[in-house]
Design a protein around this motif. Structure first.
Motif, PDB file in Angstrom:
ATOM      1  N   GLN A  40       1.076  -1.339   0.216  1.00 41.42           N
ATOM      2  CA  GLN A  40       0.110   0.127  -0.328  1.00 41.42           C
ATOM      3  C   GLN A  40       0.596   1.252   0.080  1.00 41.42           C
ATOM      4  O   GLN A  40       2.296   1.114   0.557  1.00 41.42           O
ATOM      5  N   SER A  41       0.499   2.308  -0.686  1.00 41.46           N
ATOM      6  CA  SER A  41       0.667   3.548  -0.276  1.00 41.46           C
ATOM      7  C   SER A  41       0.821   3.773   0.706  1.00 41.46           C
ATOM      8  O   SER A  41      -0.370   3.759   1.724  1.00 41.46           O
ATOM      9  N   GLU A  42       1.610   4.495   1.170  1.00 43.41           N
ATOM     10  CA  GLU A  42       1.810   5.957   2.094  1.00 43.41           C
ATOM     11  C   GLU A  42       1.897   7.342   1.988  1.00 43.41           C
ATOM     12  O   GLU A  42       3.028   7.399   1.475  1.00 43.41           O
ATOM     13  N   GLU A  43       0.769   7.968   2.320  1.00 44.66           N
ATOM     14  CA  GLU A  43       1.639   9.699   2.471  1.00 44.66           C
ATOM     15  C   GLU A  43       1.912   9.775   0.655  1.00 44.66           C
ATOM     16  O   GLU A  43       2.482  10.668   0.135  1.00 44.66           O
ATOM     17  N   GLY A  44       0.835   9.072   0.454  1.00 43.57           N
ATOM     18  CA  GLY A  44       0.816   9.325  -1.538  1.00 43.57           C
ATOM     19  C   GLY A  44       2.023   9.476  -2.139  1.00 43.57           C
ATOM     20  O   GLY A  44       1.942   9.412  -3.329  1.00 43.57           O
ATOM     21  N   GLU A  63      -2.639   5.552   0.561  1.00 43.30           N
ATOM     22  CA  GLU A  63      -3.371   6.986   1.444  1.00 43.30           C
ATOM     23  C   GLU A  63      -3.280   7.738  -0.646  1.00 43.30           C
ATOM     24  O   GLU A  63      -1.354   7.016  -0.974  1.00 43.30           O
ATOM     25  N   TRP A  64      -3.544   8.288  -1.221  1.00 43.92           N
ATOM     26  CA  TRP A  64      -3.375   9.642  -2.012  1.00 43.92           C
ATOM     27  C   TRP A  64      -3.023  10.856  -1.475  1.00 43.92           C
ATOM     28  O   TRP A  64      -4.055  11.482  -0.605  1.00 43.92           O
ATOM     29  N   ALA A  65      -2.185  11.531  -1.783  1.00 47.33           N
ATOM     30  CA  ALA A  65      -2.678  12.890  -2.132  1.00 47.33           C
ATOM     31  C   ALA A  65      -3.833  13.220  -2.230  1.00 47.33           C
ATOM     32  O   ALA A  65      -4.337  13.619  -3.569  1.00 47.33           O
ATOM     33  N   PHE A  66      -5.112  14.647  -1.539  1.00 45.30           N
ATOM     34  CA  PHE A  66      -5.463  14.739  -2.103  1.00 45.30           C
ATOM     35  C   PHE A  66      -5.974  16.589  -1.771  1.00 45.30           C
ATOM     36  O   PHE A  66      -5.874  16.578  -0.441  1.00 45.30           O
ATOM     37  N   TYR A  67      -6.544  16.673  -2.473  1.00 46.04           N
ATOM     38  CA  TYR A  67      -6.775  18.622  -3.202  1.00 46.04           C
ATOM     39  C   TYR A  67      -8.459  18.480  -3.433  1.00 46.04           C
ATOM     40  O   TYR A  67      -9.150  18.024  -4.747  1.00 46.04           O
ATOM     41  N   TRP A  68      -9.190  19.369  -2.331  1.00 46.20           N
ATOM     42  CA  TRP A  68     -10.464  18.939  -2.155  1.00 46.20           C
ATOM     43  C   TRP A  68     -10.473  20.122  -3.082  1.00 46.20           C
ATOM     44  O   TRP A  68     -10.410  20.958  -2.144  1.00 46.20           O
ATOM     45  N   ASN A  86       5.620  20.803   1.786  1.00 49.75           N
ATOM     46  CA  ASN A  86       4.102  19.696   1.444  1.00 49.75           C
ATOM     47  C   ASN A  86       3.675  19.835   3.003  1.00 49.75           C
ATOM     48  O   ASN A  86       3.218  19.897   3.810  1.00 49.75           O
ATOM     49  N   ASN A  87       1.987  20.250   2.578  1.00 47.70           N
ATOM     50  CA  ASN A  87       0.845  20.387   3.503  1.00 47.70           C
ATOM     51  C   ASN A  87      -0.528  19.596   2.616  1.00 47.70           C
ATOM     52  O   ASN A  87      -1.344  19.836   3.167  1.00 47.70           O
ATOM     53  N   ASP A  88       0.213  18.826   2.057  1.00 49.62           N
ATOM     54  CA  ASP A  88      -0.949  17.967   1.222  1.00 49.62           C
ATOM     55  C   ASP A  88      -1.696  16.862   3.175  1.00 49.62           C
ATOM     56  O   ASP A  88      -1.450  16.682   3.869  1.00 49.62           O
ATOM     57  N   ARG A  89      -2.862  17.240   2.154  1.00 48.26           N
ATOM     58  CA  ARG A  89      -4.455  15.795   2.637  1.00 48.26           C
ATOM     59  C   ARG A  89      -3.755  14.448   1.669  1.00 48.26           C
ATOM     60  O   ARG A  89      -3.721  14.390   0.757  1.00 48.26           O
ATOM     61  N   TRP A  90      -4.609  13.270   2.778  1.00 51.67           N
ATOM     62  CA  TRP A  90      -4.111  12.408   2.373  1.00 51.67           C
ATOM     63  C   TRP A  90      -5.349  11.519   2.461  1.00 51.67           C
ATOM     64  O   TRP A  90      -6.590  11.948   3.582  1.00 51.67           O
ATOM     65  N   ILE A  91      -6.128  10.927   1.418  1.00 49.30           N
ATOM     66  CA  ILE A  91      -7.385   9.944   1.177  1.00 49.30           C
ATOM     67  C   ILE A  91      -7.110   8.191   0.740  1.00 49.30           C
ATOM     68  O   ILE A  91      -6.407   8.120  -0.518  1.00 49.30           O
ATOM     69  N   SER A  92      -7.483   7.258   1.499  1.00 55.71           N
ATOM     70  CA  SER A  92      -7.940   5.900   0.714  1.00 55.71           C
ATOM     71  C   SER A  92      -8.625   5.686  -0.373  1.00 55.71           C
ATOM     72  O   SER A  92      -9.209   5.658  -0.107  1.00 55.71           O
ATOM     73  N   ILE A  93      -7.210   5.286  -1.696  1.00 59.04           N
ATOM     74  CA  ILE A  93      -7.963   4.788  -2.727  1.00 59.04           C
ATOM     75  C   ILE A  93      -8.111   3.157  -1.909  1.00 59.04           C
ATOM     76  O   ILE A  93      -6.507   2.438  -2.463  1.00 59.04           O
ATOM     77  N   PRO A  94      -9.057   2.400  -2.810  1.00 65.98           N
ATOM     78  CA  PRO A  94      -9.763   3.355  -4.164  1.00 65.98           C
ATOM     79  C   PRO A  94     -11.327   3.323  -2.604  1.00 65.98           C
ATOM     80  O   PRO A  94     -11.373   2.191  -1.318  1.00 65.98           O
ATOM     81  N   SER A  95     -11.430   4.764  -2.749  1.00 70.11           N
ATOM     82  CA  SER A  95     -12.520   4.632  -1.998  1.00 70.11           C
ATOM     83  C   SER A  95     -13.793   5.716  -1.773  1.00 70.11           C
ATOM     84  O   SER A  95     -12.839   6.796  -3.457  1.00 70.11           O
ATOM     85  N   PHE A 112     -15.886  18.647  -6.347  1.00 72.24           N
ATOM     86  CA  PHE A 112     -14.501  18.207  -7.252  1.00 72.24           C
ATOM     87  C   PHE A 112     -12.841  18.120  -6.228  1.00 72.24           C
ATOM     88  O   PHE A 112     -12.976  18.616  -5.291  1.00 72.24           O
ATOM     89  N   ALA A 113     -11.999  17.388  -7.246  1.00 79.83           N
ATOM     90  CA  ALA A 113     -10.970  17.550  -6.351  1.00 79.83           C
ATOM     91  C   ALA A 113     -10.086  16.764  -6.998  1.00 79.83           C
ATOM     92  O   ALA A 113      -9.799  16.223  -8.471  1.00 79.83           O
ATOM     93  N   THR A 114      -8.504  17.012  -6.052  1.00 75.74           N
ATOM     94  CA  THR A 114      -7.376  16.078  -7.997  1.00 75.74           C
ATOM     95  C   THR A 114      -6.866  14.875  -6.896  1.00 75.74           C
ATOM     96  O   THR A 114      -7.039  15.324  -5.347  1.00 75.74           O
ATOM     97  N   PHE A 115      -6.274  14.051  -7.106  1.00 76.58           N
ATOM     98  CA  PHE A 115      -5.350  12.962  -6.503  1.00 76.58           C
ATOM     99  C   PHE A 115      -4.015  13.023  -7.058  1.00 76.58           C
ATOM    100  O   PHE A 115      -3.740  13.481  -8.335  1.00 76.58           O
ATOM    101  N   ARG A 116      -3.155  12.270  -5.561  1.00 80.87           N
ATOM    102  CA  ARG A 116      -1.750  12.825  -6.887  1.00 80.87           C
ATOM    103  C   ARG A 116      -1.420  11.264  -6.212  1.00 80.87           C
ATOM    104  O   ARG A 116      -1.108  11.215  -4.838  1.00 80.87           O
ATOM    105  N   LEU A 117      -0.663  10.110  -6.979  1.00 81.78           N
ATOM    106  CA  LEU A 117       0.740   9.479  -6.133  1.00 81.78           C
ATOM    107  C   LEU A 117       2.028   9.436  -7.113  1.00 81.78           C
ATOM    108  O   LEU A 117       1.536   9.283  -7.873  1.00 81.78           O
ATOM    109  N   VAL A 118       3.010   9.112  -6.381  1.00 84.26           N
ATOM    110  CA  VAL A 118       4.832   8.565  -6.539  1.00 84.26           C
ATOM    111  C   VAL A 118       4.661   7.695  -6.255  1.00 84.26           C
ATOM    112  O   VAL A 118       4.358   7.036  -5.434  1.00 84.26           O
ATOM    113  N   ILE A 119       4.736   6.586  -7.483  1.00 86.80           N
ATOM    114  CA  ILE A 119       5.086   5.339  -7.568  1.00 86.80           C
ATOM    115  C   ILE A 119       6.799   5.391  -7.231  1.00 86.80           C
ATOM    116  O   ILE A 119       7.387   5.550  -8.764  1.00 86.80           O
ATOM    117  N   GLU A 120       7.462   4.595  -6.600  1.00 85.11           N
ATOM    118  CA  GLU A 120       8.467   4.410  -6.909  1.00 85.11           C
ATOM    119  C   GLU A 120       8.963   3.080  -7.792  1.00 85.11           C
ATOM    120  O   GLU A 120       8.762   1.743  -7.209  1.00 85.11           O
TER     121      GLU A 120
END
Length: 715
Positions: A40-44, A63-68, A86-95, A112-120
């Motif tokens: 699982q992702s943590e804090e985006g 957790e994905w970064a969440f911009y409401w 980094n003042n992002d909020r996080w939301i669990s996906i999928p939900s 409406f909102a924006t979601f962001r995820l960084v994958i290594e």
């Protein structure tokens, strides 16, 4: 008997329990899918440096970064991070963001909102061509991968008028530039109760995900085609043969869910018709869900009648009509909130029908156990889908596969019934053909027999015509003598005296033998008449004693029939005993207080009378019926013949003393005195009963003897 019933019931209950267990196991096999590794992702940030997603695709969760209430591009996010940190909020996906707590308040489904995820990525995966499988996302979105816009479904906007909803699944491909992959997604929803990324996004190698997607599409197309073909086949079957409605409801159910399978899962409808209206798509899906419970109920009622109560049918019509009306007249934002209610009503329908299936299985109804088994599978898959669409289950759409299992089982059940019906029709057709062949052969033989008999009768007719003129005068005199015999015995005695004197005087010696025969016949007849007159006189004056006792009528009639069967059949008549359904009514067998010997004499008078006036090869039938008049039961014994009949205007007179009706064309030798029916009436009346006759004067007569029954006191 009770022990056998208990044993049988216990066996059936064991079969039912086995069906339920097998159904649960089968449903588990249907909905079970091996999950990806617990990563699982943590804090985006999602660390996949130790995983090779190019070979083993992974479902993105965590957790994905969440911009409401912000629609940010990747550049906007980079500028903000550089400026504000980094003042992002996080939301669990999928939900869904529905119910997400933000600044002490819970969000509603629209917005409406924006979601962001960084994958290594690992070193191996950075050199591979990767792909993202995007599910249906509520209800419009844009996706950037490493700053490149790769997917756009619908129109994303900050208000309802500027947003256009659309549902579609997509497969996008990209080549990583380094060890890091940035996913940025803008999502807008103003038309549904839930918004956000509510389903898994899969990341993997392009080849592997392409194969998986194609397999999903192929399996869904197979299920859809199977449901539609089976449904159309049953509808055509009903059109061709409308005797039963089971194919109609089964065909409607299958066709509707075949259409629904195009609207869920891979959304084949949007792949085939990219511009298919979103609102119409949703309304069709919800209408099918609303009406499914009613259709299944009606189908079940056709397969197993009398197991669905009238009140349940009325209730399901009202509930189905109300839900369908609500879906038609309201927007998706309103009726989508009724999904849980629709699911509860559908599940209640299925549970109610499964209770009826258990009852049908206990009563050993054909197909009930199989119906119960597949219903368990279908119920579990349907419940899983409703939980999934309410975000309470992580397993995707399973109802199409469960419904396919249900449909195939029902197809087998219906086809077995049709096959058995067709086999019965073929057997009956063969039997009718055999019977027709036999009748044809019998008809040919009968024609030959009739021709031979006609020739014989023609020859006999010529002989009879010659002697008719000679016998006419003698026959008229004999009838006249019989008509007055009960009034005066002097006429037959005078006739006898004349014959004696003719013999003595030797008037015609050659006819002496004939004269002596006349004397003997008259003597016998006078002797019988005297006996009957004497007995009738005793009856009329009440000097005959009766030994009355309770007697079961059915054994009495059977004994009477067996006693006189040979006598009647030797006379060339067919003798029948018909007790109807009386013998099956064991607790209420008719019992009459009677003198069995006297009543037997009365019935024999009726049988003897019928024998006299029925030609050979005729029918004589004794029947029993039970009737109730004014709280009194009567045993009605009927004696029916196929003779010449009695004119209707003389039916009231035939039981009178000394009355006789000379029926033309009857030749039975010496006839009776005309007292038999009068004696019969006196005996029956002494038993508290009545006797009457019916005839149309052409096709025989029926005499009815009605005797009052008594209460059987345990004989």
């Amino acid at each position: 008997m009770r022990g056998i019933f208990r044993f049988g019931s216990r066996t059936i209950l064991l079969h039912i329990a086995a069906a339920v267990v097998v159904g649960l196991v089968a449903s588990y096999a249907v909905i079970y899918a091996p999950d990806s590794p617990k990563i699982q992702s943590e804090e985006g940030i999602l660390d996949l440096t130790q995983v090779h997603v190019s070979e083993n695709p992974l479902k993105l969760k965590g957790e994905w970064a969440f911009y409401w209430q912000e629609l940010l591009s990747p550049e906007d996010i980079q500028i903000r991070s550089a400026r504000d940190g980094n003042n992002d909020r996080w939301i669990s996906i999928p939900s869904s963001w529905l119910g997400y707590r933000l600044d002490g308040q819970q969000l509603n489904g629209t917005g409406f909102a924006t979601f962001r995820l960084v994958i290594e990525l690992s070193e191996q995966d950075r050199n591979e061509r990767l792909a993202l499988r995007l599910p249906t996302i509520y209800h419009a979105y844009k996706l950037w991968v490493n700053g490149e816009l790769l997917a756009e479904v619908g129109v994303v906007g900050q208000e309802k008028s500027g947003a256009t909803p659309h549902l579609s699944t997509k497969l996008v491909f990209f080549q990583p530039e380094n060890n890091t992959v940035e996913l940025v997604m803008q999502v807008a929803n103003f038309h549904h109760k839930r918004g956000g990324i509510t389903k898994y996004i899969e990341l993997g190698g392009s080849d592997v995900l392409t194969v998986r997607t194609n397999v999903r599409v192929a399996s869904e197309m197979f299920i859809t085609a199977s449901l539609l073909v089976i449904g159309v086949y049953n509808l055509l079957l009903f059109v061709q043969r409308r005797k039963g409605r089971a194919p109609l409801y089964f065909g409607l159910f299958t066709v509707l869910f075949g259409i629904r399978s195009l609207l869920v899962g891979e959304l084949m409808i949007t792949q085939l018709f990219p511009h298919f209206p979103w609102e119409l798509q949703f309304k069709i899906e919800y209408l099918i869900l609303c009406i499914s419970g009613y259709i299944v109920t009606m189908y079940f009622d056709c397969i197993f009648p009398n197991y669905v109560s009238r009140w349940f049918r009325l209730g399901t019509r009202i509930a189905t009509g109300a839900l369908c009306l609500a879906v038609v007249v309201t927007p998706a934002l309103i009726y989508s909130k009724m999904l849980l209610m629709i699911g509860v009503i559908v599940v209640l329908h299925m549970v109610y029908l499964m209770v009826g299936l258990v009852q049908a299985a206990v009563r050993r109804k054909e197909g009930a156990l199989i119906f119960l088994l597949v219903s368990v599978v279908t119920l579990v898959t349907v419940i899983n889908d409703f939980l999934y669409y309410n975000e309470w289950s992580l397993i995707g759409d399973t109802s199409p596969l469960g419904l396919l299992v249900f449909t195939i089982a029902q197809m087998i059940l219906l086809s077995s019934r049709f096959t058995r019906a067709a086999s019965n029709e073929e057997r009956i057709a063969r039997e009718l053909q055999d019977a027709n062949n036999k009748l044809t052969e019998m008809n040919m033989n009968l024609e030959r027999t009739v021709q031979e008999r006609t020739q014989a009768l023609s020859a006999a007719h010529d002989d009879l015509r010659t002697s008719y003129d000679r016998l006419l005068h003698s026959e008229q005199g004999r009838k006249k003598l019989l008509a007055y015999i009960t009034h005066d015995l002097r006429m037959p005695l005078s006739s006898m005296l004349g014959y004696v004197e003719a013999v003595q005087d030797r008037v015609k010696p050659e006819r002496n033998e004939q004269y002596l025969k006349y004397i003997r016949d008259n003597t016998i007849r006078i002797n019988r008449m005297i006996e009957e007159l004497s007995f009738l006189s005793l009856l009329e004056t009440g000097q005959v004693s009766y030994r009355m006792e309770p007697v079961y009528v059915i054994p009495f009639l059977r004994g009477f029939f067996e006693q006189y069967e040979l006598v009647v059949r030797d006379a060339g008549l067919d003798f029948m005993l018909d007790i109807g359904d009386a013998e099956d009514q064991r607790p209420g067998l008719p019992v009459v207080e009677m003198d069995a010997q006297r009543l037997e004499q009365a019935l024999f008078n009726l049988v003897s009378n019928a024998m006299k006036f029925t030609s050979r090869e005729g029918l004589l039938r004794i029947a029993l019926a039970v009737d109730k008049v004014n709280d009194t039961r009567y045993a009605i014994i009927s004696v029916q013949d196929s003779g010449t009949g009695i004119p209707p205007d003389q039916l009231e007179q035939i039981f009178n003393r000394n009355y006789k009706y000379d029926r033309p064309g009857v030749e039975k030798g010496v006839e009776g005195s005309g007292l038999g029916l009068a004696i019969c009436r006196e005996i029956v009346q002494a038993h508290g009963g009545t006797v009457r006759a019916e005839s149309d004067g052409k096709t025989g007569s029926i005499f009815y003897v009605s005797l009052p029954c008594i209460v059987d006191e345990g004989r």
